[in-house]
Design an enzyme around this catalytic site. Structure first.
Site, PDB file in Angstrom:
ATOM      1  N   ASP A 138       5.794   6.005  -2.381  1.00  0.00           N
ATOM      2  CA  ASP A 138       5.010   7.218  -2.178  1.00  0.00           C
ATOM      3  C   ASP A 138       3.706   7.180  -2.956  1.00  0.00           C
ATOM      4  O   ASP A 138       3.713   7.062  -4.177  1.00  0.00           O
ATOM      5  CB  ASP A 138       5.844   8.423  -2.615  1.00  0.00           C
ATOM      6  N   ASP A 358      -3.379   9.338   2.010  1.00  0.00           N
ATOM      7  CA  ASP A 358      -1.978   9.531   1.653  1.00  0.00           C
ATOM      8  C   ASP A 358      -1.079   8.888   2.703  1.00  0.00           C
ATOM      9  O   ASP A 358      -1.015   9.348   3.846  1.00  0.00           O
ATOM     10  CB  ASP A 358      -1.662  11.021   1.529  1.00  0.00           C
TER      11      ASP A 358
END
Length: 485
Positions: A138, A358
């Site tokens: 992540d 992201d």
């Protein structure tokens, strides 16, 4: 509780000397990133994820994860801005209470979008002999964690984690706790929320980490060996003296994942620390999310191939401003060669806007002024097509017309302040939402808000993060492991 908050206990931070001693002259490790909807993920007994039954369910699940993640991102960045305003008002310019992490190793990533954690998983091995776990990778996390059992004293007290899902520290010959009296604990791990309590000099360095939703994890740090595999190389690379955090107590739902591998930017992150060993660079390549399973995503350490360097464009990579996220300096958007009329404050990271990349977000979320202008310009040449009778969550403009022709979709271009341009393929912003259904793949982030460039917009490109030179490189790519490096 966001999933991102649930997977932050197993912190990896390695020393340059120890890593080099273990890696020798071996090439940098390269790993596969496995999307959450990949059949590979359902084959692993440690995860509860399984491929969606159809395209419609797949898109719905991704959108649900995006909504949760956007709430997390918005909350986190607003908290940073609020603290920044407080520091400025009190003339405190160097104190920070939250740092992020980055990751630069190629690992099998599988998507973990539920509750905002992210979209990709990695296979990771810890200890001697190695114990295998599946972690969520992540770019919005600054720590990496796993459940851990040490001397039977700190089994996770949630009552839900079976022994084969925990790192069994006693079974590893290389596991060594970090004393609370050490400089490592008192200084190096301070930003990773190490505790000041130290009843005896040899007591393990403890940590207590609180999340935005009130969840907490507690545990202690130790040094351990991590075995990093490579997608196309049979030889494994052993990373010695890696600092790991074993969870002692966790308050939250872990959704059947073993942990999280943080890829965000930060002082103590595994990515940022490991990047120093490989030219201060890491890169990843994401294939089309609808590609067959024989196509793979990857994460890589070190330099990219000469082939991609020749085709690579570069722009400024903004680090340390919106930690743990990677920000870029955008000046505007053009559609079909015409610049859109978007307020410049949309792109200012020191104000209410700013742009981040992201990998854990699927769609691209634009601040409302940019969203409205972008969608209006994209819709204009598509008015002749039949529209879907209902909206699909944040996807407000969809078409179910068999005559739909992608040639009518105008070209979207993201312009960076230094003159670089990102020209994505049309399928990255007009996406398949169901059989026979195309949707304009942008969502509104509201306003004020950060613009988030999601992983569908990033697909079919190689992205190189040069942390030393604060530079982001990108180039079209098929993500073929054997031709990249």
């Amino acid at each position: 509780m966001t999933i991102i908050s649930l997977f932050l206990i197993f912190t990896l931070s390695l020393s340059r000397k120890a890593f080099l001693a273990s890696a020798g002259k071996d090439p940098p490790p390269r790993f596969e990133l496995i999307h959450r909807h990949s059949p590979q993920l359902s084959e692993h007994e440690a995860t509860a994820y399984s491929p969606p039954k159809n395209l419609s369910e797949r898109v719905r699940l991704l959108i649900d994860g995006d909504i949760a993640r956007q709430e997390m991102i918005s909350q986190r960045l607003e908290d940073r801005r609020r603290r920044g305003r407080i520091r400025k008002a009190s003339e405190i310019s160097h104190h920070r209470t939250f740092n992020g992490t980055s990751n630069i190793v190629k690992i099998p990533l599988r998507s973990g979008a539920d509750r905002g954690l992210g979209q990709y998983f990695v296979s990771f091995r810890v200890g001697s002999p190695p114990q295998k776990f599946v972690l969520i990778a992540d770019t919005g996390s600054d720590l990496t964690w796993m459940h851990c059992n040490h001397k039977g004293e700190n089994c996770p007290k949630d009552g839900l984690t079976p022994p084969n899902r925990m790192f069994q520290a006693d079974a590893s010959s290389t596991f060594k706790t970090i004393p609370c009296s050490s400089q490592t604990c008192k200084v190096d791990l301070q930003d990773t929320f190490s505790l000041s309590m130290c009843p005896t000099p040899n007591t393990p360095c403890a940590y207590d980490y609180s999340y935005f939703d009130g969840s907490k994890v507690r545990g202690f740090f130790a040094n351990e060996t991590v075995t990093a595999g490579s997608i196309d190389r049979p030889k494994k690379v052993r990373l010695k003296e890696v600092t790991v955090g074993c969870t002692d107590w966790a308050n939250g739902n872990f959704h059947n994942a073993d942990g999280v591998l943080g890829l965000g930017f930060g002082k103590n992150s595994f990515a940022a620390t490991a990047a120093k060993l490989f030219d201060n660079k890491f890169s990843y390549c994401l294939v089309d999310h609808l590609s067959p399973s024989n196509f793979a995503n990857f994460l890589n350490f070190g330099n990219t191939s000469k082939q991609h360097i020749q085709n690579m464009q570069h722009t400024q990579l903004i680090l340390g401003e919106l930690n743990p996220f990677y920000a870029v300096n955008v000046s505007g958007i053009s559609i079909a060669g015409k610049m859109l009329n978007v307020p410049p404050e949309m792109w200012h990271i020191h104000g209410a806007g700013g742009v981040i990349l992201d990998s854990g977000t699927t769609l691209t979320f634009l601040g409302e002024p940019a969203y409205a202008a972008t969608v209006a310009a994209l819709r204009a040449p598509l008015e002749k097509y039949k529209k879907l009778g209902h909206v699909l969550g944040p996807l407000r403009f969809c078409y179910n017309d068999p005559r739909f022709d992608m040639a009518d979709v105008p070209q979207f271009v993201l312009h960076f302040a230094d003159g670089a341009k990102f020209v994505p393929p049309k399928k990255s912003y007009v996406i398949d939402a169901d059989v026979g259904v195309k949707c304009i793949g942008f969502a509104s982030a509201g306003w004020p808000a950060n613009t988030v460039i999601g992983n569908i917009m990033q697909q079919n490109h190689l992205w190189e993060f040069d942390l030393a030179n604060h530079r982001l490189g990108y180039a079209p790519s098929t993500c073929d492991f054997h031709s990249q490096f």
